[in-house]
Design an enzyme around this catalytic site. Structure first.
Site, mmCIF file in Angstrom:
data_model
loop_
_atom_site.group_PDB
_atom_site.id
_atom_site.type_symbol
_atom_site.label_atom_id
_atom_site.label_comp_id
_atom_site.label_asym_id
_atom_site.label_seq_id
_atom_site.Cartn_x
_atom_site.Cartn_y
_atom_site.Cartn_z
ATOM 1 N N THR A 58 0.854 -1.189 0.000
ATOM 2 C CA THR A 58 0.000 0.000 0.000
ATOM 3 C C THR A 58 0.890 1.238 0.000
ATOM 4 O OG1 THR A 58 -1.717 -1.151 1.232
ATOM 5 C CG2 THR A 58 -1.808 1.251 1.258
ATOM 6 N N THR A 59 0.537 2.210 -0.816
ATOM 7 C CA THR A 59 1.291 3.455 -0.861
ATOM 8 C C THR A 59 0.415 4.590 -0.352
ATOM 9 O OG1 THR A 59 0.611 3.839 -3.156
ATOM 10 C CG2 THR A 59 2.688 2.663 -2.814
ATOM 11 N N ALA A 100 7.238 -2.408 -0.073
ATOM 12 C CA ALA A 100 7.730 -1.984 -1.390
ATOM 13 C C ALA A 100 6.629 -1.207 -2.086
ATOM 14 C CB ALA A 100 8.146 -3.189 -2.230
ATOM 15 N N SER A 101 7.026 -0.186 -2.813
ATOM 16 C CA SER A 101 6.042 0.578 -3.581
ATOM 17 C C SER A 101 5.607 -0.198 -4.814
ATOM 18 C CB SER A 101 6.619 1.933 -3.992
ATOM 19 O OG SER A 101 7.723 1.764 -4.859
ATOM 20 N N HIS A 151 -2.018 5.345 -15.707
ATOM 21 C CA HIS A 151 -2.524 4.168 -14.991
ATOM 22 C C HIS A 151 -3.888 3.768 -15.521
ATOM 23 C CE1 HIS A 151 0.199 3.068 -11.785
ATOM 24 N NE2 HIS A 151 0.498 4.336 -11.651
ATOM 25 N N LYS A 176 -7.177 3.347 -10.632
ATOM 26 C CA LYS A 176 -6.073 3.646 -9.731
ATOM 27 C C LYS A 176 -6.536 4.655 -8.697
ATOM 28 C CE LYS A 176 -1.657 3.590 -8.613
ATOM 29 N NZ LYS A 176 -1.446 2.807 -7.448
#
Length: 174
Positions: free
Chosen positions: A72-73, A96-97, A132, A136
């Site tokens: 999750t970002t 991790a992104s 995207h 998104k």
């Protein structure tokens, strides 16, 4: 392995399908509208939730002795707090992104290119453009932010800015 899914959107459902096909059990699912199962039965939690609840999800896992993998970002202002809580609870945490091997190779190439270009920045303009799928949820994406930070850490750029840069030390992400 007993897995907790934190976030049950597109990515959560894909992870569920793959996990079950590999003989794992989904013991807990938490979405924005429901939760089912028992978190304490889980060996690991995989978080692909939304930024507004990621910190709560990750904290709950650490407080219940469940290690976390997060993709999750949009919550990274609290990253250091989560690392500290993870250490305090003697847990494990991977963030991790982007988990794509190809994208992570691209991250490394981006850093090398930024380093090579750093002496020529007054001759070139740097900006990032991302495209995207229509569903998104966050902008900019964690991938775009990671690319911008790779450039910032290897040049005299100091920040990224969504849409328009307000100075020549910022990298616009459009």
């Amino acid at each position: 392995m007993n897995i907790a899914l934190l976030g049950y959107g597109k990515m959560g459902k894909i992870i569920e399908e793959i996990a079950i096909s590999r003989g794992h059990t989904i013991s807990y699912i938490k979405s924005s509208t429901e939760s089912r199962g028992n978190l304490s039965d889980c060996d690991v939690a995989i978080d692909f939730s939304i930024p507004d609840i990621a910190v709560e999800n990750i904290s709950t896992c650490f407080n219940n002795g469940v290690p976390v993998i997060s993709g999750t970002t949009g919550w990274l202002d609290y990253y250091d707090d989560m690392v500290e809580l993870c250490q305090e609870k003697d847990s494990a945490f991977i963030y991790a992104s982007n988990f794509s091997l190809g994208v992570n190779i691209f991250f490394e190439l981006n850093k090398q290119l930024a380093n090579m270009m750093s002496g020529f920045l007054n001759e070139y303009k740097i900006d990032l453009e991302e495209i995207h799928h229509t569903q998104k949820l966050d902008a900019p994406s964690g991938t775009a932010i990671s690319l911008a930070e790779g450039i910032i850490n290897n040049t005299d750029k100091t920040a990224w800015k969504l849409d328009k840069a307000t100075s020549n030390t910022e990298i616009p992400i459009v």
